[in-house]
Design an enzyme around this catalytic site. Structure first.
Site, mmCIF file in Angstrom:
data_model
loop_
_atom_site.group_PDB
_atom_site.id
_atom_site.type_symbol
_atom_site.label_atom_id
_atom_site.label_comp_id
_atom_site.label_asym_id
_atom_site.label_seq_id
_atom_site.Cartn_x
_atom_site.Cartn_y
_atom_site.Cartn_z
ATOM 1 N N CYS A 211 0.810 -1.227 0.000
ATOM 2 C CA CYS A 211 0.000 0.000 0.000
ATOM 3 C C CYS A 211 0.842 1.275 0.000
ATOM 4 O O CYS A 211 0.462 2.275 -0.615
ATOM 5 C CB CYS A 211 -0.990 -0.002 1.154
ATOM 6 N N ASP B 135 -7.717 5.331 -1.804
ATOM 7 C CA ASP B 135 -7.400 4.116 -1.055
ATOM 8 C C ASP B 135 -6.812 3.050 -1.971
ATOM 9 O O ASP B 135 -7.474 2.599 -2.907
ATOM 10 C CB ASP B 135 -8.681 3.589 -0.404
ATOM 11 N N HIS C 27 -6.185 -0.034 -1.257
ATOM 12 C CA HIS C 27 -6.392 -1.376 -0.721
ATOM 13 C C HIS C 27 -7.394 -2.239 -1.492
ATOM 14 O O HIS C 27 -7.606 -3.390 -1.131
ATOM 15 C CB HIS C 27 -6.799 -1.291 0.750
#
Length: 455
Positions: free
Chosen positions: A141, A336, A338
């Site tokens: 990440c 994000d 993820h």
């Protein structure tokens, strides 16, 4: 009338199938509600089909948007203006008066947000070096967050801050070339494969996590690597990189100092002495506390998004790196990394390449004071005048910091530097992936990430 019908429908569904009521109440994007329906009760296909038809209908969509609010964003007009990478979106209650569709109030912000490049976990790429890793799920990440920041710098450099992604116009060639640089193979200049190779000296390794300071230094190394130039004769990263920190070993004390002479030196080295100044990417790694950000730094972090040169923040929640691109009062809007998506091979030969996986229409946010204290701030300066403006704003911000600036500005290293006792410390803090994201924290090799995290 729609409101009454909606309430009656909810009542019927509550009696017949209680668990399906979540569909009418959740504020997920419409395109994901089919998945929720299947998850809630996959064994009852008749109910799933019935509810899907109602929820996706035009009347119910308007009902959701007017009663529950926008299904794409969770932005309150009562929280003030939004600063998104140096651009102010004036969100105020009076704009939504009369019969004006609520969606139009946030249209400019939503278009700006969705035009930012999103880079997420990928699966199915060629194995990294001699490892068996064909995905960066649960460990990549920070690398993905850093790719997003550099991609934004390239967008601003090539297409300008006002560029917006549209669906009714031909795809910009420069935009496609930027995405190609971040492909998931060794052939792509800024792939996760090449980042790991460049960052070995700073502890980057397949399957393990790295902190913001090492990530910034890795980009510095990668930018120096010789690469083929494009059709315009530019290197893959057509700008110098200046990591505003201490020495190469990361020894830092007090607030980092933006040294004007050092910035000039980076530009001269980048151009090989041909010009005195070039476009410049500044990266400022910081540690602003122990387990959480010291609250005295929150207003300063908010102010950095007002800089025209703003590229946002590498950081995020403790345990999960994100790319923070905007603020609204105490909210931090972020992209994000993820989500797990299949590898996409974008080539210049494709007439209309599918770039949907590189953008997000859902504006997520979190409290700014909840972000991890280990972070890095980015800025892009197009030319010398832009850099001078950045220095002016940074100096003003330091003066307003009550003796605890994020960073300071000096002409040279020989000048006295302002040092504070709790401003920045060595970059020993690292993130670990957070199972609150609903993910399985076991990587592709079957190793639990807790085995190799350094906290």
């Amino acid at each position: 009338m729609i409101y009454v019908i909606g309430l009656l429908l909810q009542s019927v569904l509550l009696k017949a199938q209680p668990r399906l009521l979540i569909i009418l109440r959740c504020q997920l994007p419409l395109q994901r509600q089919d998945l929720v329906i299947k998850t809630v009760h996959s064994r009852n296909s008749w109910w799933a089909a019935a509810v899907r038809k109602v929820v996706s209908g035009g009347s119910m969509r308007r009902f959701q948007e007017r009663v529950l609010g926008s299904v794409r964003t969770d932005v309150s007009s009562s929280d003030g203006d939004i600063w998104l990478l140096g651009v102010c979106h004036k969100i105020s209650p009076h704009e939504a008066t009369g019969d004006v569709d609520t969606r139009n109030v946030f249209a400019a912000f939503e278009q700006d947000f969705s035009s930012k490049i999103l880079i997420t976990y990928r699966k199915g790429f060629d194995a990294i070096e001699d490892s068996k890793y064909t995905s960066d799920v649960n460990w990549g990440c920070m690398l993905r967050s850093s790719q997003m920041l550099v991609a934004q710098a390239l967008l601003f450099h090539k297409l300008g801050r006002s560029w917006r992604k549209t669906i009714d116009k031909p795809v910009d060639k420069d935009y496609i070339e930027i995405l190609q640089l971040f492909g998931d193979s060794e052939a792509a200049a800024f792939s996760i494969h090449n980042l790991l190779q460049a960052g070995k000296g700073y502890g980057l390794a397949v399957g393990s996590w790295v902190g913001p300071y090492a990530m910034c230094r890795t980009w510095e190394v990668l930018a120096r690597n010789p690469r083929e130039k494009n059709d315009q004769g530019e290197p893959p990263l057509p700008m110098a990189i200046y990591v505003v920190s201490g020495d190469e070993d990361g020894e830092r004390g007090g607030a980092p100092v933006v040294c004007i002479e050092d910035a000039s030196k980076r530009c001269s080295e980048f151009s090989r002495g041909l010009v005195s100044w070039t476009p410049l990417l500044l990266l400022v790694p910081l540690v602003l506390g122990l387990d959480k950000v010291n609250l005295r730094y929150i207003p300063l972090l908010q102010s950095t998004f007002k800089f025209p040169q703003s590229l946002g923040i590498l950081g995020g929640k403790p345990g999960a790196s994100t790319y923070i691109i905007g603020v609204q009062n105490d909210k931090a809007f972020y992209l994000d990394p993820h989500d797990v998506k299949p590898v996409v091979n974008i080539t210049g030969d494709t007439q209309e390449p599918n770039t949907a996986s590189y953008h997000c229409n859902i504006s997520r946010h979190m409290p700014l004071d909840s972000i991890d204290p280990s972070l890095a701030i980015g800025f892009y300066c197009r030319d010398k005048d832009d850099f001078d403006d950045f220095c002016s704003q940074a100096s003003k911000l330091a003066e307003e910091s009550n003796g605890a600036p994020l960073f300071t500005v000096a002409q040279s290293r020989s000048l006295p530097m302002q040092v504070t006792s709790n401003s920045v410390s060595s970059d020993n803090t690292r993130f670990e992936e957070d199972d609150s994201l609903g993910m399985n924290l076991v990587n592709d090799a079957g190793t639990n990430e807790d085995d190799w995290q350094f906290l």
